[in-house]
Design a protein around this motif. Structure first.
Motif, PDB file in Angstrom:
ATOM      1  N   PHE A 324       0.758  -1.021   0.178  1.00 17.85           N
ATOM      2  CA  PHE A 324      -0.029   0.139   0.080  1.00 17.85           C
ATOM      3  C   PHE A 324       0.738   1.277   0.135  1.00 17.85           C
ATOM      4  N   ASN A 325       1.832   1.387   1.018  1.00 18.91           N
ATOM      5  CA  ASN A 325       2.480   2.482   0.961  1.00 18.91           C
ATOM      6  C   ASN A 325       3.905   2.686   0.070  1.00 18.91           C
ATOM      7  N   GLY A 326       4.048   1.538  -0.627  1.00 17.97           N
ATOM      8  CA  GLY A 326       5.235   1.439  -1.422  1.00 17.97           C
ATOM      9  C   GLY A 326       4.700   1.615  -2.980  1.00 17.97           C
ATOM     10  N   VAL A 327       3.523   1.105  -3.329  1.00 19.04           N
ATOM     11  CA  VAL A 327       2.827   1.202  -4.719  1.00 19.04           C
ATOM     12  C   VAL A 327       1.572   1.816  -4.780  1.00 19.04           C
ATOM     13  N   LEU A 328       0.737   1.418  -4.033  1.00 15.96           N
ATOM     14  CA  LEU A 328      -0.785   1.759  -4.414  1.00 15.96           C
ATOM     15  C   LEU A 328      -0.610   3.436  -3.986  1.00 15.96           C
ATOM     16  N   PHE A 329      -0.427   3.814  -2.837  1.00 19.71           N
ATOM     17  CA  PHE A 329      -0.582   5.256  -2.575  1.00 19.71           C
ATOM     18  C   PHE A 329       0.329   6.219  -3.473  1.00 19.71           C
ATOM     19  N   PRO A 330       1.378   6.111  -3.567  1.00 23.42           N
ATOM     20  CA  PRO A 330       2.247   7.062  -4.492  1.00 23.42           C
ATOM     21  C   PRO A 330       1.724   7.132  -5.960  1.00 23.42           C
ATOM     22  N   SER A 331       1.152   5.801  -6.635  1.00 26.63           N
ATOM     23  CA  SER A 331       0.718   5.829  -7.944  1.00 26.63           C
ATOM     24  C   SER A 331      -0.641   6.597  -8.058  1.00 26.63           C
ATOM     25  N   VAL A 332      -1.353   6.333  -6.947  1.00 26.50           N
ATOM     26  CA  VAL A 332      -2.969   6.700  -7.406  1.00 26.50           C
ATOM     27  C   VAL A 332      -2.897   8.436  -6.920  1.00 26.50           C
ATOM     28  N   ALA A 333      -1.966   8.691  -6.059  1.00 26.22           N
ATOM     29  CA  ALA A 333      -1.555  10.052  -5.590  1.00 26.22           C
ATOM     30  C   ALA A 333      -1.230  11.034  -6.822  1.00 26.22           C
ATOM     31  N   LEU A 334      -0.125  10.349  -7.461  1.00 29.83           N
ATOM     32  CA  LEU A 334       0.473  11.173  -8.416  1.00 29.83           C
ATOM     33  C   LEU A 334      -0.602  11.233  -9.860  1.00 29.83           C
ATOM     34  N   CYS A 335      -1.481  10.178  -9.822  1.00 32.02           N
ATOM     35  CA  CYS A 335      -2.333  10.062 -10.988  1.00 32.02           C
ATOM     36  C   CYS A 335      -3.491  11.067 -10.651  1.00 32.02           C
ATOM     37  N   TYR A 336      -3.803  11.359  -9.402  1.00 29.07           N
ATOM     38  CA  TYR A 336      -5.086  12.380  -9.103  1.00 29.07           C
ATOM     39  C   TYR A 336      -4.186  13.500  -9.266  1.00 29.07           C
ATOM     40  N   MET A 337      -3.072  14.081  -8.780  1.00 27.29           N
ATOM     41  CA  MET A 337      -2.485  15.273  -8.862  1.00 27.29           C
ATOM     42  C   MET A 337      -2.319  15.438 -10.398  1.00 27.29           C
ATOM     43  N   GLY A 338      -1.816  14.624 -11.261  1.00 25.85           N
ATOM     44  CA  GLY A 338      -1.817  14.823 -12.708  1.00 25.85           C
ATOM     45  C   GLY A 338      -2.933  15.410 -13.242  1.00 25.85           C
ATOM     46  N   GLN A 339      -4.208  14.489 -12.834  1.00 25.03           N
ATOM     47  CA  GLN A 339      -5.375  14.964 -13.521  1.00 25.03           C
ATOM     48  C   GLN A 339      -5.854  16.407 -13.195  1.00 25.03           C
ATOM     49  N   ALA A 340      -5.546  16.573 -11.808  1.00 20.30           N
ATOM     50  CA  ALA A 340      -5.793  18.022 -11.250  1.00 20.30           C
ATOM     51  C   ALA A 340      -5.064  19.001 -11.989  1.00 20.30           C
ATOM     52  N   ALA A 341      -3.946  18.844 -12.103  1.00 23.37           N
ATOM     53  CA  ALA A 341      -3.007  19.678 -12.894  1.00 23.37           C
ATOM     54  C   ALA A 341      -3.597  19.980 -14.492  1.00 23.37           C
ATOM     55  N   TYR A 342      -4.090  18.823 -15.128  1.00 24.98           N
ATOM     56  CA  TYR A 342      -4.680  18.942 -16.496  1.00 24.98           C
ATOM     57  C   TYR A 342      -5.759  19.651 -16.254  1.00 24.98           C
ATOM     58  N   LEU A 343      -6.755  19.367 -15.432  1.00 24.29           N
ATOM     59  CA  LEU A 343      -8.060  20.075 -15.224  1.00 24.29           C
ATOM     60  C   LEU A 343      -7.817  21.684 -14.877  1.00 24.29           C
ATOM     61  N   ARG A 344      -6.854  22.037 -14.370  1.00 20.79           N
ATOM     62  CA  ARG A 344      -6.426  23.599 -14.007  1.00 20.79           C
ATOM     63  C   ARG A 344      -6.571  24.069 -15.377  1.00 20.79           C
ATOM     64  N   LYS A 345      -6.056  23.402 -16.485  1.00 18.94           N
ATOM     65  CA  LYS A 345      -5.984  23.939 -17.890  1.00 18.94           C
ATOM     66  C   LYS A 345      -7.173  23.894 -18.736  1.00 18.94           C
ATOM     67  N   PHE A 346      -7.668  22.782 -18.542  1.00 17.76           N
ATOM     68  CA  PHE A 346      -8.916  22.223 -19.323  1.00 17.76           C
ATOM     69  C   PHE A 346     -10.021  21.837 -18.395  1.00 17.76           C
ATOM     70  N   PRO A 347     -10.522  22.860 -17.517  1.00 11.91           N
ATOM     71  CA  PRO A 347     -11.823  22.397 -16.664  1.00 11.91           C
ATOM     72  C   PRO A 347     -12.883  21.859 -17.360  1.00 11.91           C
ATOM     73  N   GLU A 348     -13.118  21.949 -18.619  1.00 11.06           N
ATOM     74  CA  GLU A 348     -14.316  21.689 -19.401  1.00 11.06           C
ATOM     75  C   GLU A 348     -14.371  20.277 -19.723  1.00 11.06           C
ATOM     76  N   ASN A 349     -13.059  19.535 -19.471  1.00 10.54           N
ATOM     77  CA  ASN A 349     -13.084  18.283 -19.834  1.00 10.54           C
ATOM     78  C   ASN A 349     -12.993  17.244 -18.534  1.00 10.54           C
ATOM     79  N   VAL A 350     -13.875  17.605 -17.487  1.00 17.19           N
ATOM     80  CA  VAL A 350     -13.956  16.904 -16.445  1.00 17.19           C
ATOM     81  C   VAL A 350     -14.825  15.811 -16.527  1.00 17.19           C
ATOM     82  N   ALA A 351     -15.779  15.643 -17.221  1.00 19.58           N
ATOM     83  CA  ALA A 351     -16.515  14.448 -17.417  1.00 19.58           C
ATOM     84  C   ALA A 351     -15.791  13.384 -17.906  1.00 19.58           C
ATOM     85  N   ASP A 352     -14.674  13.460 -18.574  1.00 20.91           N
ATOM     86  CA  ASP A 352     -13.957  12.322 -19.297  1.00 20.91           C
ATOM     87  C   ASP A 352     -12.215  12.924 -18.887  1.00 20.91           C
TER      88      ASP A 352
END
Length: 777
Positions: A324-352
């Motif tokens: 959990f601490n070595g694989v799952l959490f770092p991976s999903v946290a980075l994924c959510y942060m990456g999606q948030a960074a993308y949405l900050r530029k393109f908030p209209e694409n939040v549905a997908d």
């Protein structure tokens, strides 16, 4: 044949029942069996950690497919809201799955096993809360229970123990929330197929990015064959289907972590500000009620967390903590942060968000891995549902269905054909009906938070009663996590009409079935307990009816672990014949995961030795499977011969003036529990000094032993006949209307349409003799 029995004794007699039996204590004694992976070097731990990635993290690991779209169903109104939601997601992951489960709840294992029923089982060993009356004082002596009596200095634990044992309402309350948690866990990923449907739709919907002409209906019908394939392969078992998935899920985590880092660097590296929890407060200040409603989508980031605890028996605590601490959490946290960074530029694409944020060259590889990961996520929860149901069956809390054990290495891995069919059918229907991930998310978000809350309450009892922790720590645990879960639950309940009603409907139906079955099961047990045939009356009974002995071995099944069941009395009255070797067999499931095969059977002699009648308890843990009839009979015969050999080898000639009025079934040389100064709590077999035994084992005794063993082999070859009481349970004449409906209609319907006892035990029809009998409860 159908035999009527006299009306039951009044309920007060059940309270006065105090009969003790020497078999009771031994029937509870098992060896200390360690859970899977409980010991081993770091190589083994790392191997288990890798396997756990494919088994328990597919669900929470694929939540980035739809979490943002569920949190912002009406679009993003303020770009800073994305920062607030990201902070909310990160701290939800840290507080609930990481701190609560990985570092606290996992340690409340039941000899290596986890899950709602494991917590209930753990509590039941420290306090007599089980409703069926087969718990005895000797339970605390069982080595595998691994308990100690509450310290007298900790009056709080002793007080709670006494309250739980003396309050029927508390017992019923604990049982109710346990089966509610079970219902919600199943709704989380299987019978309410919310997770299956939503993940499939989210994964498949990604193809619209490359094929825009695809309609929503077409996407749904693409998902249906995938679901059909998923449920079709269940019969191969988790060992073959699940363990091969670890490499795929590992690739998925590498992909989403890499894509997340890419998006952070390309779009907005300052998204890391979300680790400041003040952004959660700013988000609620800006949006008020809408922010509270959006919590129902944010909680989807932790779906499948309960799977870490439910599947603990396949791994160990250290392995899960590492993965959990070595694989799952770092991976999903980075994924959510990456999606948030993308949405900050393109908030209209939040549905997908997920597929829109993918680099073009990685679309098809990610799409394929997403489909496979969604299937794996569903597989993990399906396996967990089968395991939970098998535990419910062993505790008499679910109607009898056939349980197939699919692994020779892991006894907890099971497959239930009837349940698999119903789950598959429900999954397809709901996927077609709901269509969108938003409505399905509303449905199983309620399941997730309800299970979290139930676990928190049961864990609090464990801390008070079992762990006996400092009251400040317990209050801190309860207040923090119950508050968080209540806030999330209140948000999700606001979407009750938009899909949230589904898990409640499912839970009510499943709970009604479980309560009905368990209620009648308990009442039937009490009825038989009130009408047992005392062991010391068996000889007189056989002589009275001039019972003839016929060739072969007879095995009469009964729920009782003490006394002779009432069906035997009616059997010898109507058909006065008993097999040459006759056993009163009880299948007992102890509140522990496993019982060693070497300690499976406990025997006692019934009446004089020349009668060759025995009482036997076959003990199983709730994760053990009952052997097929052939293997069971062979194993039983071998253990019976060992019992006869041991009994004769250590028998002591009684002095002429010794009182012979000892209870039947007590070894010769064993202290009479009615005359012993010691408590029945510490009753044990007494071995007289060996000096008094010298010369006692004569050649005649050895010859007798060999003759008895040969006789057993000969009678086994002549055939084994299994006798089962087919009890027609009806409500008493003065029963209230509700009881009549539950017993005479609901229970009777379940009993007629589900697997019967001989099918569950795999007894061949040509070896089965059913004795019809009616009980008025």
């Amino acid at each position: 044949m159908s035999l009527e029995v006299e009306k039951p004794l009044c309920t007060e007699t059940t309270k006065r029942f105090e009969r003790q039996d020497s078999l009771i204590g031994d029937a509870e004694k098992v060896s200390n069996i360690k859970g899977h992976g409980s010991e081993g070097n770091w190589t083994q731990v790392l191997h288990l950690a890798f396997q756990s990635i494919g088994i328990i993290y597919g669900d929470v690991g694929t939540s980035p497919l739809y979490c943002y779209s569920s949190t912002f169903p009406n679009g993003v109104k303020d770009k800073d809201d994305i920062l607030g939601v990201l902070s909310l997601i990160l701290y939800t992951l840290i507080l609930l799955p990481m701190i609560k489960y990985v570092f606290i709840v996992l340690y409340a294992d039941d000899n290596g096993d986890g899950g709602t029923f494991a917590l209930y089982s753990l509590i039941s060993r420290y306090s007599k809360i089980r409703l069926i009356p087969n718990q005895q004082a000797e339970d605390s002596m069982v080595s595998n229970y691994s308990i100690e009596s509450p310290s007298l200095s900790l009056k709080r634990a002793q007080w709670l123990k006494e309250k739980l044992e003396s309050s029927k309402a508390a017992k019923i309350g604990l049982f109710t929330i346990t089966i509610l948690g079970t219902s919600m866990v199943m709704g989380d990923g299987t019978l309410t197929p919310a997770i299956s449907g939503s993940k499939m739709l989210s994964a498949v919907s990604g193809i619209k990015e490359k094929v825009p002409s695809l309609t929503e209906t077409q996407i749904v019908w693409i998902s249906v064959p995938i679901l059909f394939m998923l449920f079709s392969v269940q019969r191969f078992g988790t060992d073959k289907v699940g363990y091969s998935f670890a490499p795929i899920i590992s690739v998925w985590f590498v992909l989403i972590a890499g894509i997340g880092m890419y998006n952070i660097v390309v779009y907005e590296i300052t998204i890391l500000r979300a680790f400041n929890p003040m952004h959660i407060i700013y988000y609620f200040e800006r949006n008020g009620k809408e922010a509270w409603i959006s919590l129902g989508g944010a909680i989807l980031c932790v779906t499948g967390t309960e799977g870490m605890y439910a599947d603990l028996g396949h791994f160990n605590i250290t392995a899960i903590q590492i993965s959990f601490n070595g694989v799952l959490f770092p991976s999903v946290a980075l994924c959510y942060m990456g999606q948030a960074a993308y949405l900050r530029k393109f908030p209209e694409n939040v549905a997908d968000t997920f597929y829109r944020s993918l680099p073009a060259p990685l679309f098809w590889p990610t799409f394929i891995v997403a489909i496979l990961s969604a299937i794996i996520a569903s597989q993990a929860m399906l396996s967990g549902a089968f395991a939970i149901l098998s535990k419910a069956l062993s505790l008499g809390c679910f109607p009898r269905v056939r349980v197939i054990h699919t692994s020779k290495h892991h006894q907890g891995q099971v497959y239930i054909p009837e349940v698999n069919f119903l789950m598959g059918l429900a999954s397809v229907i709901i996927t077609i009906t709901f269509r969108t991930t938003t409505e399905i998310g509303n449905a199983y978000g309620i399941c997730v938070v309800t299970v979290f809350s139930i676990t928190t309450h049961l864990m609090t009892i464990v801390m008070l009663l079992v762990w006996k922790k400092n009251i400040i720590f317990i209050l801190l645990f309860y207040v923090v996590f119950s508050s968080i879960e209540w806030i999330y639950l209140s948000s999700i309940l606001s979407k009750f009409i938009q899909g949230g009603y589904l898990p409640f409907c499912f839970a009510l139906v499943l709970m009604a079935l479980m309560v009905t079955w368990h209620y009648v099961h308990v009442m039937t047990y009490w009825y038989e307990l009130d009408h047992i045939v005392p062991i010391d009356e068996v000889t007189a009974l056989l002589e009275k009816h001039n019972v003839q002995r016929i060739p072969g071995v007879g095995i009469l099944y009964s729920e009782l672990v003490q006394g002779i069941p009432p069906v035997f009395l009616r059997l010898v009255e109507k058909i006065p014949s008993v097999h040459s070797i006759f056993l009163f067999m009880s299948i007992k499931h102890l509140p522990i995961p496993h019982v060693a095969p070497a300690e499976r059977f406990v025997f006692r002699q019934v009446g004089p030795r020349e009668h060759r009648m025995f009482r036997c308890v076959a003990r199983y843990g709730y994760s053990d499977g009952v052997e097929d009839s052939g293997q069971f009979a062979r194993f039983l015969a071998e253990r019976l011969k060992m019992f006869i050999e041991d009994e004769n080898a250590f028998a002591v000639e009684k002095p002429e003036n010794e009182d012979t009025d000892s209870p039947s079934g007590v070894f010769e040389g064993q202290t009479n529990p009615r005359k012993s100064a010691r408590s029945v709590h510490s009753e044990e077999v007494i071995e007289p000094p060996m000096s008094n035994h010298v010369g006692r084992i004569s050649s005649y005794s050895l010859q007798t032993i060999e003759e008895e063993k040969r006789l057993i082999d000969a009678e086994m070859k002549r055939g084994v006949v299994y006798l089962m009481g087919s009890a027609n349970v009806i409500a008493g004449p003065e029963s209230p209307t509700l009881k009549v409906v539950v017993v005479d209609y609901v229970y009777s319907f379940l009993r007629r349409n589900l697997a019967e006892g001989h099918k569950v035990l795999s007894i061949p029809k040509d070896q089965l003799l059913k004795v019809g009998i009616t009980y008025e409860i």
